[in-house]
Each structure stands twice: as structure tokens, then as C-alpha cells.
Enzyme design. Structure first.
Site, PDB file in Angstrom:
ATOM      1  N   LYS A 140     -11.069 -10.966 -24.693  1.00 31.83           N
ATOM      2  CA  LYS A 140     -10.698 -12.366 -24.567  1.00 31.83           C
ATOM      3  C   LYS A 140     -10.248 -12.646 -23.146  1.00 31.83           C
ATOM      4  O   LYS A 140      -9.809 -11.702 -22.499  1.00 31.83           O
ATOM      5  CB  LYS A 140      -9.602 -12.762 -25.573  1.00 31.83           C
ATOM      6  CG  LYS A 140      -8.389 -11.840 -25.725  1.00 31.83           C
ATOM      7  CD  LYS A 140      -7.576 -11.410 -24.580  1.00 31.83           C
ATOM      8  CE  LYS A 140      -6.875 -12.372 -23.707  1.00 31.83           C
ATOM      9  NZ  LYS A 140      -6.068 -11.702 -22.628  1.00 31.83           N
ATOM     10  N   TYR A 231      -3.844 -16.702 -27.111  1.00 32.88           N
ATOM     11  CA  TYR A 231      -3.297 -16.133 -28.352  1.00 32.88           C
ATOM     12  C   TYR A 231      -2.611 -17.209 -29.184  1.00 32.88           C
ATOM     13  O   TYR A 231      -2.719 -17.225 -30.408  1.00 32.88           O
ATOM     14  CB  TYR A 231      -2.270 -15.033 -28.044  1.00 32.88           C
ATOM     15  CG  TYR A 231      -2.858 -13.737 -27.571  1.00 32.88           C
ATOM     16  CD1 TYR A 231      -3.465 -12.867 -28.469  1.00 32.88           C
ATOM     17  CD2 TYR A 231      -2.796 -13.361 -26.245  1.00 32.88           C
ATOM     18  CE1 TYR A 231      -3.996 -11.664 -28.044  1.00 32.88           C
ATOM     19  CE2 TYR A 231      -3.322 -12.166 -25.803  1.00 32.88           C
ATOM     20  CZ  TYR A 231      -3.928 -11.318 -26.707  1.00 32.88           C
ATOM     21  OH  TYR A 231      -4.453 -10.140 -26.283  1.00 32.88           O
TER      22      TYR A 231
HETATM   23  P1  NDP Z   1      -7.587  -4.582 -14.946  1.00 30.48           P
HETATM   24  O1  NDP Z   1      -7.588  -5.319 -13.673  1.00 30.48           O
HETATM   25  O2  NDP Z   1      -6.505  -3.590 -15.176  1.00 30.48           O
HETATM   26  O3  NDP Z   1      -8.974  -3.798 -15.126  1.00 30.48           O
HETATM   27  C1  NDP Z   1     -10.204  -4.429 -14.952  1.00 30.48           C
HETATM   28  C2  NDP Z   1     -11.239  -3.385 -14.539  1.00 30.48           C
HETATM   29  O4  NDP Z   1     -12.468  -4.054 -14.327  1.00 30.48           O
HETATM   30  C3  NDP Z   1     -10.957  -2.691 -13.219  1.00 30.48           C
HETATM   31  O5  NDP Z   1     -10.117  -1.572 -13.351  1.00 30.48           O
HETATM   32  C4  NDP Z   1     -12.339  -2.282 -12.770  1.00 30.48           C
HETATM   33  O6  NDP Z   1     -12.736  -1.107 -13.451  1.00 30.48           O
HETATM   34  C5  NDP Z   1     -13.220  -3.392 -13.314  1.00 30.48           C
HETATM   35  N1  NDP Z   1     -13.633  -4.328 -12.265  1.00 30.48           N
HETATM   36  C6  NDP Z   1     -14.901  -4.511 -11.855  1.00 30.48           C
HETATM   37  N2  NDP Z   1     -14.963  -5.399 -10.874  1.00 30.48           N
HETATM   38  C7  NDP Z   1     -13.700  -5.788 -10.618  1.00 30.48           C
HETATM   39  C8  NDP Z   1     -13.127  -6.682  -9.681  1.00 30.48           C
HETATM   40  N3  NDP Z   1     -13.871  -7.382  -8.822  1.00 30.48           N
HETATM   41  N4  NDP Z   1     -11.794  -6.837  -9.683  1.00 30.48           N
HETATM   42  C9  NDP Z   1     -11.018  -6.173 -10.558  1.00 30.48           C
HETATM   43  N5  NDP Z   1     -11.518  -5.306 -11.469  1.00 30.48           N
HETATM   44  C10 NDP Z   1     -12.854  -5.107 -11.508  1.00 30.48           C
HETATM   45  O7  NDP Z   1      -7.616  -5.657 -16.104  1.00 30.48           O
HETATM   46  P2  NDP Z   1      -7.183  -5.467 -17.617  1.00 30.48           P
HETATM   47  O8  NDP Z   1      -7.642  -4.166 -18.111  1.00 30.48           O
HETATM   48  O9  NDP Z   1      -5.765  -5.816 -17.754  1.00 30.48           O
HETATM   49  O10 NDP Z   1      -8.019  -6.657 -18.299  1.00 30.48           O
HETATM   50  C11 NDP Z   1      -9.404  -6.570 -18.518  1.00 30.48           C
HETATM   51  C12 NDP Z   1      -9.815  -7.575 -19.600  1.00 30.48           C
HETATM   52  O11 NDP Z   1      -9.137  -7.272 -20.793  1.00 30.48           O
HETATM   53  C13 NDP Z   1      -9.473  -9.022 -19.276  1.00 30.48           C
HETATM   54  O12 NDP Z   1     -10.493  -9.874 -19.734  1.00 30.48           O
HETATM   55  C14 NDP Z   1      -8.210  -9.305 -20.070  1.00 30.48           C
HETATM   56  O13 NDP Z   1      -8.079 -10.658 -20.460  1.00 30.48           O
HETATM   57  C15 NDP Z   1      -8.426  -8.413 -21.271  1.00 30.48           C
HETATM   58  N6  NDP Z   1      -7.153  -7.946 -21.845  1.00 30.48           N
HETATM   59  C16 NDP Z   1      -6.994  -8.004 -23.188  1.00 30.48           C
HETATM   60  C17 NDP Z   1      -5.862  -7.539 -23.789  1.00 30.48           C
HETATM   61  C18 NDP Z   1      -5.750  -7.501 -25.256  1.00 30.48           C
HETATM   62  O14 NDP Z   1      -4.662  -7.197 -25.778  1.00 30.48           O
HETATM   63  N7  NDP Z   1      -6.800  -7.790 -26.010  1.00 30.48           N
HETATM   64  C19 NDP Z   1      -4.736  -7.031 -22.985  1.00 30.48           C
HETATM   65  C20 NDP Z   1      -5.028  -6.923 -21.566  1.00 30.48           C
HETATM   66  C21 NDP Z   1      -6.201  -7.387 -21.042  1.00 30.48           C
HETATM   67  P3  NDP Z   1     -13.507   0.075 -12.666  1.00 30.48           P
HETATM   68  O15 NDP Z   1     -12.595   0.444 -11.530  1.00 30.48           O
HETATM   69  O16 NDP Z   1     -13.649   1.107 -13.690  1.00 30.48           O
HETATM   70  O17 NDP Z   1     -14.802  -0.501 -12.200  1.00 30.48           O
END
Ligand code: NDP
Length: 380
Positions: A140, A231
């Protein structure tokens, strides 16, 4: 006698007993264990984007999954992917990057792709995964615009694959109990929903130097509403079981706070539902909020925290009487992934399909419009 010896003696005595005891005596004396049935088929999952959510919530959840197993990673950081692959048993050949992502089509080990990327990347990677012939769970908010959501739904239809959205609260026992209690009118017919969601956001991501992508409008699509307020909105919809007909919203952002140069901090919104139920919802990047309350004619029930990964607790309020109710603690992500795997295995509609994400996106656009114009907005 040392403790070790004491344990050995106890163990020997017990073994001796088991060897000499007859079958019927054994059955009477040895406590019966409830052994769960053998596991059925587990589907292979690929995670796309190894960030906070993937590393600290989703990866550990596979240990508690019954229908989902981790088989592949897609990451822009091969060092991190290799390190996590070694820890979680992912084969080197199953580590992909964003350029060769489409070749997952040739990997029969991957059944479902879980998109855990910044919001602006959800649509592209969901559509590419579907085109590669894989089912998708997308985090989401589904995407940054309703138009992108529509494209994702169309891609799932064209590929004849499942598309689910990561509304994990729908899968956990407390939120599910609230839905049932509201439908059963345990506190009488519902009159109000109060739904609050928020946290105090950091400007910088983790221990790095980069600005948090959630505060960059073109990546996040908006501010707290897109990330956490979704949410509150989703809960107001599933707790009523109705679709809102009208919204009214107000935004407030602390002036000169460097975090909020592009996106909103706080937003309150009201929803009117066809049966007359009103929902009062909040969304914040300024402070902690996490509560869903259903107010009926005879009392109210609420959970707090409502969206936390764990620690939920329910209270029932009847006049001055407060009753506490608790349910088993379960891993939200294991439940969610297994629910998606089951929808694939049994070829049934996911609990939270793409259409759910689209509905929320359309309403969020109306919420922004109301806040911008200062007027209520009717929903079709
Ligand atoms: P993060 O920023 O921690 O991680 C996102 C990952 O995406 C990065 O680590 C990277 O992985 C990849 N990525 C690729 N391109 C980019 C870029 N340009 N900038 C940043 N990251 C990039 O985010 P979250 O894990 O917190 O969130 C990810 C998704 O999950 C979002 O859509 C958020 O809304 C959702 N979310 C949902 C939750 C829930 O409870 N359902 C809770 C938290 C988040 P890599 O280095 O491996 O390429």
C-alpha cells in the site's frame, strides 16, 4: 549430584518407564501432543526491494508462513541481496536486479512477486511482474494515481493472474474481530467510526544521509495520507462495509518544518456513508496515532494500537464499564502472504484485491481536493 546428572537421571527414568510401560498405560500417562497436519504446497515468493519493511518484517515472516516460501530477491544492491540470500537460503541464481527483472518469467520457482518499493515504483514493477506471468502482492498505497491503479488491474486481467494489495490489517485477528463485531451489531447499529493513524517521521532515512522518499512528493504521491492515513480510510470502509458518498478534509502542516516542504503533515477527514454512519479520521506525520473505534447505539469497541505490527488490545466500552478482550497474536505478514498464496492455489479472489487499492486511491484524491478547495466533495 550436578544439575547435568540430575537431568540425565530424570531422562533415563522417563525412558525406562516408556520402555517397560504397556501400550494402554502409555496412552493414559503420556500427555497427547496436538501435532499439526503436514504442510501442503508452498508457493515460491520473490521480494522486490530490500528495504526496511522487507528486511525487518517480511523476511522473518516466512518462518511462520505455511503456504509461502522465499525463493528470490530483486534489488539494486547486490551486496545487500547476497548477504540476505546467505542468511535466508536464497540461491545466487535467484538474485535479480531492476534491469534483468523481467527474466523472472523464465524462473518456474517464482509464483508470486511481492512489490515492496517506494510508491511511485509500484505500478511499473507490478505490471512487469504480471507480464512475466507471476501473481503479485503490491504494498500500500497501490500507486500514486487512480489511473496507475487501473492499469495494474487491467494488466492482472490480461495476464489472468492475481493482484492483491498489502492491507495487512485485514488479515490479523483484532481487525477481523472488529469487522465481525460491527456486522453482528454487538454494540448495536454503528453510528460513528473513529480511525486514527500517524507517526512522527524522520527527515533522513535510517542511518544514511538521503532524504526520506516518503517526503518527496513525486515518489510518495503525497504526505501522511498516502502512507499512513490510508489505514484510517481503509478501516472506515471495512468497519462499515460501505463505500463513502461524501468527504470533507482539512490539512495542517507545521510552517518552516524542513520535512514538509513538499508533502502534508497532518490531515483530518470525515466520510459520510450511505447508512448515515459518519467516520472521523486522522492521519499524521507529526505524532503517534493508532486507534480504530466503532461507536454503536449501546456502546463502543476499539483497538489500540490499531496498525502496529503487534501489541493490539481491544476494549469494549458500555457506559462506565470497560471490558478487555484479547485474541491470539499472529504475524500479520505471514497471514497476509499465506492468504495470497491460498487465493492462487484455490483460484479465488484475494481478500484485498487491486480494486480495493483503486477505491482508496479515488477517495484519497477526493480528500486532497476537499482540503484544497475547503469544500465537501461528493463521491460517485
Ligand atoms: P524503504 O525505503 O525502507 O525500502 C524501499 C526499497 O526499495 C529500498 O531499500 C530499495 O531496495 C528499493 N528502491 C529502489 N529504488 C529506490 C529509490 N529510488 N529510492 C528508495 N528505495 C528504492 O521503504 P519501506 O520498506 O519502508 O517501504 C516500502 C513500501 O512498503 C512502501 O510502499 C510503503 O508504503 C510500504 N510499507 C508498508 C508497510 C505495511 O505495514 N504494510 C509498512 C512499511 C512500508 P534495494 O536497495 O534492495 O533496491
Amino acid at each position: 549430584m550436578s544439575d547435568d546428572n540430575a537431568n540425565e537421571t530424570t531422562e533415563l527414568t522417563r525412558r525406562g518407564f516408556l520402555q517397560v510401560a504397556g501400550g494402554s498405560l502409555l496412552a493414559a500417562q503420556v500427555p497427547q501432543l496436538n501435532v499439526p497436519p503436514a504442510l501442503g504446497k508452498k508457493l515460491g515468493w520473490a521480494l522486490v526491494g530490500l528495504g526496511n519493511l522487507a528486511i525487518f518484517q517480511v523476511l522473518p515472516a516466512f518462518a511462520k508462513s505455511e503456504k509461502s516460501k522465499l525463493v528470490a530477491f530483486v534489488s539494486g544492491r547486490p551486496d545487500k541481496a547476497k548477504q540476505l540470500a546467505a542468511r535466508y537460503g536464497v540461491a545466487d541464481k535467484n538474485i535479480y536486479n531492476y534491469e534483468n527483472f523481467d527474466t523472472i518469467a523464465n524462473n518456474p520457482e517464482i509464483d508470486v512477486v511481492y512489490i515492496i518499493l517506494p510508491n511511485n515504483m509500484h505500478a511499473e514493477y507490478t505490471i512487469r511482474a504480471l507480464k512475466a506471468g507471476k501473481h503479485v502482492l503490491c504494498e500500500k498505497p497501490m500507486a500514486n494515481t487512480p489511473e496507475d491503479c487501473e492499469k495494474m488491474i487491467a494488466a492482472a486481467k490480461a495476464a489472468n493472474k492475481k493482484l492483491a494489495i498489502g492491507y495487512r490489517c485485514r488479515h490479523e485477528p483484532y481487525n477481523q474481530a472488529m469487522i465481525k463485531m460491527a456486522r453482528d451489531q454487538e454494540m448495536g447499529p454503528t453510528r460513528f467510526i473513529l480511525a486514527d493513524a500517524g507517526f512522527n517521521i524522520s527527515l533522513i532515512m535510517g542511518s544514511g544521509k538521503e532524504k526520506q522518499w516518503r517526503l518527496v512528493k513525486k515518489m510518495a504521491g503525497g504526505g501522511s495520507l498516502m502512507d499512513i492515513g490510508v489505514y484510517s480510510l481503509n478501516a472506515a470502509r471495512y468497519l462499515t462495509g460501505e463505500e463513502p458518498t461524501e468527504v470533507y478534509a482539512m490539512i495542517s502542516t507545521t510552517p518552516n518544518d524542513p520535512r514538509f516542504s513538499e508533502v502534508e503533515e497532518n490531515i483530518t477527514f470525515q466520510l459520510r456513508f450511505p447508512s448515515g454512519i459518519l467516520a472521523n479520521c486522522t492521519s499524521s506525520y507529526g505524532g503517534p496515532l493508532s486507534r480504530f473505534r466503532v461507536v454503536g447505539t449501546k456502546g463502543a469497541f476499539e483497538i489500540e494500537p490499531a496498525q502496529g505490527y503487534s501489541g493490539q488490545h481491544m476494549r469494549l466500552l458500555r457506559g462506565n464499564n470497560i471490558e478487555h478482550r484479547d485474541f491470539p497474536t499472529r504475524d500479520h505478514f505471514a497471514l497476509e502472504m499465506d492468504s495470497v498464496s491460498e487465493s492462487v492455489i484455490s483460484n479465488t479472489e484475494p481478500l484485498t484485491p487491486g480494486e480495493e487499492g483503486l477505491k482508496d486511491l479515488r477517495i484519497m484524491m477526493a480528500i486532497y481536493e476537499s482540503a484544497r478547495t475547503g469544500r465537501p466533495v461528493k463521491l460517485a
